[in-house]
Design a protein around this motif. Structure first.
Motif, mmCIF file in Angstrom:
data_model
loop_
_atom_site.group_PDB
_atom_site.id
_atom_site.type_symbol
_atom_site.label_atom_id
_atom_site.label_comp_id
_atom_site.label_asym_id
_atom_site.label_seq_id
_atom_site.Cartn_x
_atom_site.Cartn_y
_atom_site.Cartn_z
ATOM 1 N N GLU A 161 54.907 8.801 54.885
ATOM 2 C CA GLU A 161 54.662 7.192 54.431
ATOM 3 C C GLU A 161 55.570 6.313 53.571
ATOM 4 N N ILE B 274 50.837 5.623 61.773
ATOM 5 C CA ILE B 274 50.349 6.407 60.472
ATOM 6 C C ILE B 274 49.431 5.304 59.887
ATOM 7 N N HIS C 251 45.819 11.242 58.785
ATOM 8 C CA HIS C 251 47.008 10.277 58.402
ATOM 9 C C HIS C 251 47.787 9.622 59.456
ATOM 10 N N GLY C 252 47.460 10.192 60.919
ATOM 11 C CA GLY C 252 48.227 9.593 61.984
ATOM 12 C C GLY C 252 47.742 9.936 63.255
#
Length: 437
Positions: free
Chosen positions: A325, A353, A433-434
């Protein structure tokens, strides 16, 4: 729905505006729309197709009203029809589009429509006071008792029948004449009347997408001039480059008139454009146009940043960081790109993400997202960030993370990128997260 503007000139109630005045105003109006016509004692223009070009209705209205006042227009009004706009202008009401046009026209006095005026006495005797009263009369009785133009004009004003106009054609050359309100003895006093002609000239130039580098102002001496004074004089103004800014042209004219003496009082003036050249319009688009097709993206960003401000244009850059990130940073576009690049990982990287990881629901010790997740590839530990300081409102913290990432498969959402933390918080919690495309 159409949008019409009507412009009424100041004139003696017993004397309608001259054809020369109407022609001059219509020529100026052609810069706003190619659909300009002279209807009765007014100039009307259909501007719905030009609203976006001029920055919206408010910007277009302010520009027309501001300049039309200098051209001796006493009233500007707007409506969905041209006859409706003229009716509102005669009634002294500018906005005829802020509500139902039928109700707004019904409240106007009868004489705002020219076709009604010859029958005012008869209509008054029938009890009519406003247009709504006339419209309430039986249509069959109106057509039999009055001429056809009355019913036709009413229908056109209310938008019930189409309107037909003879559109004004932009002249190839500009030459306008004006009679002064009184005899002028000094040259600087000519500027008041000449300013109107300069504004007309700039409107004509705008309609032609051109500018002038030379124009001439002529004045005609009064008939009672002294012997030997001649019929008049002239003054030629030249500029370094072609332009159509009325304020600049008027300033140049004022400077030259201040050094000029009249041989006799003047009663009329005339303005003529001598040298007219096409002007290259500056593109208002933020993207390169056809003429700039060979321009690099760096130059495009520099130009856009110069127009909007260096902090208003940003671009993403990749930097070396273990935390995905934080591998993308945003910086001002004109700055050079950093030399570091994100390091490629052998572990599969997601295509998308989330800005903030999403905590997942659990079934026992198994994470869930649209079904129970099956952990396929992993774990891949990402640890670091102690050097990354983040300023908060109250204190300064670090962005240190210790996470184990997995490629998981959801029964409905496909392959996802999930992790659970080993530093603080709930060690049993899992986060999305993604995702992979």
């Amino acid at each position: 729905m159409s949008l019409w503007a009507a412009l009424l000139l100041r004139s003696d109630p017993s004397t309608p505006p001259s054809d020369e005045q109407l022609r001059g105003l219509s020529t100026w109006a052609l810069q706003f729309s190619p659909r300009v016509a002279i209807v009765e004692d007014a100039v009307v223009l259909e501007v719905e197709g030009s609203v976006r070009l001029h920055g919206g209705r408010r910007a277009l209205r302010d520009r027309i009203v501001g300049q039309a006042a200098e051209l001796d227009a006493r009233q500007v009004a707007w409506a969905p029809t041209s006859l409706g706009a003229i009716a509102f202008a005669r009634a002294g009401k500018e906005n005829g589009v802020r509500g139902p046009v039928t109700a707004m026209l019904d409240a106007l006095p009868m004489d705002v429509i020219a076709a009604v005026r010859p029958h005012l006495t008869t209509l008054t005797q029938l009890g009519c006071r406003i247009l709504g009263d006339v419209r309430a009369l039986p249509r069959g009785g109106i057509s039999r008792r009055f001429d056809k133009s009355l019913l036709l004009a009413m229908d056109q004003a209310y938008g019930l029948r189409p309107e037909a106009h003879v559109w004004e054609v932009l002249p190839e050359t500009f030459r306008a004449r004006q009679e002064l309100m009184s005899r002028v003895d000094t040259a600087p006093a000519l500027l008041f009347g000449a300013r109107r002609l300069v504004i007309q000239l700039c409107g004509w130039l705008a309609a032609r997408h051109s500018g002038t580098s030379a124009f001439v102002l002529r004045w005609m001496h009064d008939a009672m001039r002294p012997r030997g004074a001649g019929e008049g004089g002239e003054l030629t103004i030249r500029t370094a480059s072609a332009m159509r800014d009325p304020e600049h042209l008027c300033r140049l004219l004022a400077e030259n008139l201040a050094k000029t003496k009249l041989a006799a009082p003047a009663g009329d003036i005339e303005l003529e454009a001598l040298d007219v050249h096409p002007l290259e319009e500056l593109s208002k688009s933020l993207l390169p146009d056809a003429a700039q097709s060979g321009e690099s993206m760096t130059l495009v960003l520099e130009r856009v940043a110069a127009r909007l401000g260096p902090d208003k244009v940003r671009r993403p850059v990749l930097v070396e960081d273990h935390r995905l990130e934080w591998q993308t940073h945003w910086q001002p576009a004109p700055l050079p790109l950093p030399k570091k690049r994100a390091r490629r990982s052998r572990f599969p990287q997601p295509n998308f993400i989330l800005p903030t990881p999403l905590r997942l629901a659990m079934r026992g010790d198994q994470p869930m997202y649209q079904g129970v997740l099956q952990l396929r590839v992993g774990p891949h530990r990402i640890e670091g960030g102690w050097w990354h300081r983040i300023k908060d409102v109250d204190a300064e913290t670090t962005a240190t993370v210790v996470r184990d990432y997995w490629v998981a498969r959801s029964p409905r959402a496909g392959f996802l990128w999930v992790f659970h933390e080993h530093l603080g918080g709930d060690a049993a919690a899992w986060y999305l997260h993604g995702s992979f495309s």
